[in-house]
Design an enzyme around this catalytic site. Structure first.
Site, PDB file in Angstrom:
ATOM      1  N   HIS A 182       0.834  -1.203   0.000  1.00  0.00           N
ATOM      2  CA  HIS A 182       0.000   0.000   0.000  1.00  0.00           C
ATOM      3  C   HIS A 182       0.869   1.253   0.000  1.00  0.00           C
ATOM      4  CE1 HIS A 182      -3.875  -2.051   1.686  1.00  0.00           C
ATOM      5  NE2 HIS A 182      -3.600  -2.376   0.435  1.00  0.00           N
ATOM      6  N   HIS A 240       1.048  -1.354   9.273  1.00  0.00           N
ATOM      7  CA  HIS A 240       2.351  -1.909   8.874  1.00  0.00           C
ATOM      8  C   HIS A 240       3.466  -1.505   9.839  1.00  0.00           C
ATOM      9  CE1 HIS A 240       0.269  -2.857   5.175  1.00  0.00           C
ATOM     10  NE2 HIS A 240       0.021  -1.573   4.963  1.00  0.00           N
TER      11      HIS A 240
END
Length: 288
Positions: A182, A240
């Site tokens: 992403h 993340h």
């Protein structure tokens, strides 16, 4: 008499509504013209584009520090939020749709040549190949660095299963180094859109046709670019691990450099944005 009065009153109301619609359309046209001019001037500034690279780097490197100062229960902290599902997961599709329309209009209106238009649109094909190739490379890295674990109430039990497929088939979890796809995609899309949209300032400066459809498509791209920046900030704050995000953004920036910063300036490439669209001035011809 009453019917005639009602008819005249209705006619007046329709006339007023017609005037109101015309005024609203005029105001919208003025705002569209003004907004597109200012956005084109902003994105067309080389200095601001260099600062934009620094902005993206600062977001990825220092943005995670904001996680200590934001509400962890906000909607953007959920993987299943509307923007994450509808936009981030399909970021390349949105970028291709909006940016493809802009490149198509700008190039064709400037040249009226299908071959030149197709050549410039091929940059999006290259971008799609970069996105697909990067995604496969990230999965390969995760496979090569990962191990198989079985979740237990006491913790995780390591298994000797050799690959992800057999591990997942056994109902276990495969954990390896996961580069943030992403962060990579949002960074790459931001740099790509900023580079492509910068052409509009030169397009307007040459007095080429810039009607309402083109200006509207341009502003939609500017809004999408703003959304990608906002979602990149949300991604680096809430999702993340730190190194996964930094590596993803670094790969996205490197992909931009290899294409827009290097290859597209070569004669055997799809060409850089704006290449071959605008006539050179007499002074530049003499200089050459």
């Amino acid at each position: 008499m009453e019917r005639g009065g009602v008819g005249r009153a209705g006619a007046r109301i329709r006339a007023l509504l017609g005037c109101l619609v015309k005024v609203l359309l005029w105001v919208a046209s003025v705002l569209l013209y003004f907004g597109s001019e200012q956005a084109a001037r902003l994105l067309g500034s080389p200095c601001l584009r260099r600062l934009y690279h620094a902005w993206l780097a600062a977001v990825v490197i220092f943005g995670p520090l904001l996680q200590f100062h934001v509400n962890p229960r906000t909607i953007f902290a959920s993987h299943g939020n509307f923007f994450n599902i509808k936009f981030v997961n399909s970021a390349w599709g949105w970028t291709c749709t909006f940016l493809g329309g802009f490149v198509l209009l700008v190039v064709f209106l400037a040249t009226r040549r299908v071959a030149v238009t197709a050549r410039h649109l091929s940059r999006l094909v290259v971008g799609a190949a970069v996105w697909r190739g990067a995604g496969r490379a990230f999965l390969l890295i995760e496979d090569l660095t990962g191990s198989c674990f079985e979740p237990l109430p006491q913790g995780l039990l390591l298994h000797e299963l050799p690959d992800r497929r057999s591990c997942l088939a056994a109902g276990h979890q495969w954990r390896g180094y996961t580069v943030s796809s992403h962060t990579f995609l949002l960074t790459f899309c931001c740099l790509l859109m900023a580079e492509e949209a910068a052409v509009f300032a030169k397009y307007l400066a040459h007095g080429l046709p810039a009607g309402t459809p083109l200006r509207l498509v341009f502003l939609l791209n500017v809004l999408l670019l703003g959304l990608w920046n906002f979602l990149l900030v949300c991604t680096v704050i809430y999702f993340h691990q730190y190194t996964h995000k930094v590596v993803g953004a670094a790969v996205g920036t490197f992909a931009w450099y290899l294409t827009y910063g290097s290859w597209y300036h070569q004669p055997w490439s799809p060409g850089s944005p704006g290449h071959g669209l605008f006539p050179r001035s007499h002074s530049s011809r003499k200089h050459n």
